[in-house]
Motif scaffolding. Structure first.
Motif, PDB file in Angstrom:
ATOM      1  N   HIS A 171      48.113  40.477  42.738  1.00 34.43           N
ATOM      2  CA  HIS A 171      47.913  39.235  41.992  1.00 34.43           C
ATOM      3  C   HIS A 171      46.513  38.677  42.227  1.00 34.43           C
ATOM      4  N   ILE A 172      46.036  38.764  43.470  1.00 34.23           N
ATOM      5  CA  ILE A 172      44.684  38.281  43.778  1.00 34.23           C
ATOM      6  C   ILE A 172      43.639  39.096  43.032  1.00 34.23           C
ATOM      7  N   VAL A 173      43.782  40.421  43.094  1.00 36.26           N
ATOM      8  CA  VAL A 173      42.808  41.295  42.434  1.00 36.26           C
ATOM      9  C   VAL A 173      42.896  41.143  40.915  1.00 36.26           C
ATOM     10  N   GLN A 174      44.086  40.987  40.397  1.00 39.18           N
ATOM     11  CA  GLN A 174      44.247  40.844  38.952  1.00 39.18           C
ATOM     12  C   GLN A 174      43.553  39.583  38.441  1.00 39.18           C
ATOM     13  N   SER A 175      43.617  38.502  39.208  1.00 39.26           N
ATOM     14  CA  SER A 175      42.923  37.277  38.813  1.00 39.26           C
ATOM     15  C   SER A 175      41.412  37.465  38.834  1.00 39.26           C
ATOM     16  N   ALA A 176      40.909  38.175  39.865  1.00 42.52           N
ATOM     17  CA  ALA A 176      39.468  38.415  39.955  1.00 42.52           C
ATOM     18  C   ALA A 176      38.985  39.332  38.837  1.00 42.52           C
ATOM     19  N   VAL A 177      39.767  40.356  38.526  1.00 39.15           N
ATOM     20  CA  VAL A 177      39.391  41.305  37.482  1.00 39.15           C
ATOM     21  C   VAL A 177      39.440  40.637  36.106  1.00 39.15           C
ATOM     22  N   ALA A 178      40.412  39.756  35.910  1.00 41.99           N
ATOM     23  CA  ALA A 178      40.493  39.047  34.633  1.00 41.99           C
ATOM     24  C   ALA A 178      39.273  38.167  34.407  1.00 41.99           C
ATOM     25  N   ASP A 179      38.766  37.560  35.474  1.00 42.57           N
ATOM     26  CA  ASP A 179      37.552  36.742  35.348  1.00 42.57           C
ATOM     27  C   ASP A 179      36.341  37.598  34.975  1.00 42.57           C
ATOM     28  N   LYS A 180      36.324  38.859  35.433  1.00 42.98           N
ATOM     29  CA  LYS A 180      35.226  39.760  35.089  1.00 42.98           C
ATOM     30  C   LYS A 180      35.356  40.328  33.679  1.00 42.98           C
ATOM     31  N   GLY A 181      36.539  40.243  33.093  1.00 47.32           N
ATOM     32  CA  GLY A 181      36.769  40.811  31.768  1.00 47.32           C
ATOM     33  C   GLY A 181      36.954  42.310  31.785  1.00 47.32           C
ATOM     34  N   LEU A 182      37.415  42.886  32.913  1.00 48.62           N
ATOM     35  CA  LEU A 182      37.577  44.335  33.032  1.00 48.62           C
ATOM     36  C   LEU A 182      39.017  44.784  32.864  1.00 48.62           C
ATOM     37  N   LEU A 183      39.946  43.857  32.850  1.00 55.33           N
ATOM     38  CA  LEU A 183      41.349  44.232  32.781  1.00 55.33           C
ATOM     39  C   LEU A 183      41.723  44.568  31.344  1.00 55.33           C
ATOM     40  N   LYS A 184      42.074  45.832  31.116  1.00 58.63           N
ATOM     41  CA  LYS A 184      42.417  46.282  29.766  1.00 58.63           C
ATOM     42  C   LYS A 184      43.872  45.969  29.428  1.00 58.63           C
ATOM     43  N   GLY A 185      44.777  46.184  30.366  1.00 61.72           N
ATOM     44  CA  GLY A 185      46.179  45.912  30.126  1.00 61.72           C
ATOM     45  C   GLY A 185      46.566  44.523  30.581  1.00 61.72           C
ATOM     46  N   THR A 186      47.856  44.307  30.753  1.00 56.49           N
ATOM     47  CA  THR A 186      48.346  43.010  31.179  1.00 56.49           C
ATOM     48  C   THR A 186      48.344  42.850  32.692  1.00 56.49           C
ATOM     49  N   ARG A 187      48.393  43.965  33.432  1.00 52.61           N
ATOM     50  CA  ARG A 187      48.418  43.885  34.882  1.00 52.61           C
ATOM     51  C   ARG A 187      47.883  45.181  35.484  1.00 52.61           C
ATOM     52  N   LEU A 188      47.620  45.136  36.785  1.00 47.76           N
ATOM     53  CA  LEU A 188      47.138  46.321  37.477  1.00 47.76           C
ATOM     54  C   LEU A 188      48.274  47.334  37.631  1.00 47.76           C
TER      55      LEU A 188
END
Length: 243
Positions: free
Chosen positions: A114-131
Motif C-alpha cells: 500500500h505504501i509503495v502503491q501510493s508512491a508509484v501512483a504519485d509518480k504516474g508509473l502505475l499501469k494497473g489498479t494495484r501492484l
C-alpha cells in the motif's frame, strides 16, 4: 486391364526426395559488450574524450554510451520497463521497515504494498489498479536482509518495557534492594509474584523484519486479560513432619 502404378511411383519419388528446411537466424538484440567496457568508456568520456572515439576504443555502441552519459539510462540496471522505485528508494524503504519492526510496529506485506502503491501512483508509473505479487517477490530478492516472520502479540505497556535500558535499570534496583536487606544469602525470604497477560487476539500477522531475527514483537491493539499468579519462595523452607 492392369492398374497403373504411376501415382505410386510419383509418391515414392516425392518421399525419397531430400527435405530442404529454410531457416532464418534473427540477430540477437542483447548487449554484446561487458559492463567493465562500458564503465571504462564512460570514465573516458568524463575525462574529456569524445563519445564516438570512446565507443570505438572500448567496443561499445555509441548510442548506448550516449544514453548512459546523458542519464537517460542508469548504468548497471537490467533491460526492461522502468522500475517503480529506484535502488536508493528501496534501500530507504528497507531501513524504514526495520525501524518499524524494532519499535514493535512492524509492517505487513499488505502495508508495504500500500505504501509503495501510493508512491508509484504519485509518480504516474502505475499501469494497473494495484501492484502485483511479482513485485513483492522481486523486492525481497533485491533486499535479502528482509524477511517475513510471525509477530509476537504484546501489549503496549509491555512493549515499553522490552528494551535493554529498562531491563538494566530493573536489575540494578533489584540488586540495591537485596543488598540493603541482606537477601543475597537468604533465598527463603525472596518471593516471586508474577502476572501473565493474555491478549484477545494472540495470532499476530506476519511482519517484515530483519532476516535472522528470533523474536518479532508486534504491539497488540486489543485489550488483554491479566492473571496474577500466587507468590512463591525462591527456596522454600522445608517443613518437618511431626514424629
Amino acid at each position: 486391364m492392369p492398374k497403373r502404378k504411376r501415382s505410386f511411383c510419383r509418391r515414392r519419388r516425392s518421399e525419397s526426395a531430400p527435405a530442404v528446411l529454410l531457416t532464418s537466424r534473427r540477430q540477437s538484440k542483447r548487449k554484446q559488450w561487458a559492463d567493465e567496457e562500458m564503465a571504462a568508456a564512460m570514465s573516458a568520456v568524463r575525462n574529456g574524450m569524445a563519445i564516438k572515439r570512446a565507443a570505438e576504443e572500448h567496443g561499445v555502441p555509441p548510442s548506448t554510451l550516449r544514453d548512459r552519459i546523458s542519464g537517460r539510462v542508469v548504468h548497471g540496471t537490467k533491460p526492461g520497463p522502468r522500475p517503480y522505485l529506484s535502488l536508493d528508494e528501496e534501500k530507504e524503504l528497507g531501513s524504514f521497515l526495520k525501524s518499524c519492526a524494532n519499535l514493535g510496529y512492524g509492517k505487513t506485506r499488505r502495508d508495504v504494498m500500500h505504501i509503495v502503491q501510493s508512491a508509484v501512483a504519485d509518480k504516474g508509473l502505475l499501469k494497473g489498479t494495484r501492484l502485483s505479487t511479482g513485485w513483492w517477490k522481486r523486492f525481497l530478492q533485491r533486499q535479502p536482509d528482509l524477511s517475513l516472520r510471525r509477530g509476537d502479540s504484546t501489549a503496549h505497556v509491555r512493549m515499553d518495557a522490552v528494551n535493554a535500558d529498562t531491563m538494566k535499570q530493573y536489575f540494578a534496583l533489584l540488586n540495591d534492594v537485596m543488598t540493603e536487606f541482606d537477601l543475597h544469602s537468604k533465598p527463603s525470604q525472596i518471593y516471586n509474584v508474577d502476572e501473565s497477560g493474555i491478549p484477545f487476539d494472540p495470532r499476530a500477522p506476519n511482519i517484515v523484519t530483519t532476516r535472522g531475527t528470533k523474536k518479532a514483537w508486534s504491539a497488540a491493539d486489543s485489550p488483554s486479560a491479566t492473571t496474577t499468579l500466587p507468590p512463591s519462595a525462591a527456596d522454600p523452607p522445608t517443613t518437618r513432619s511431626p514424629s
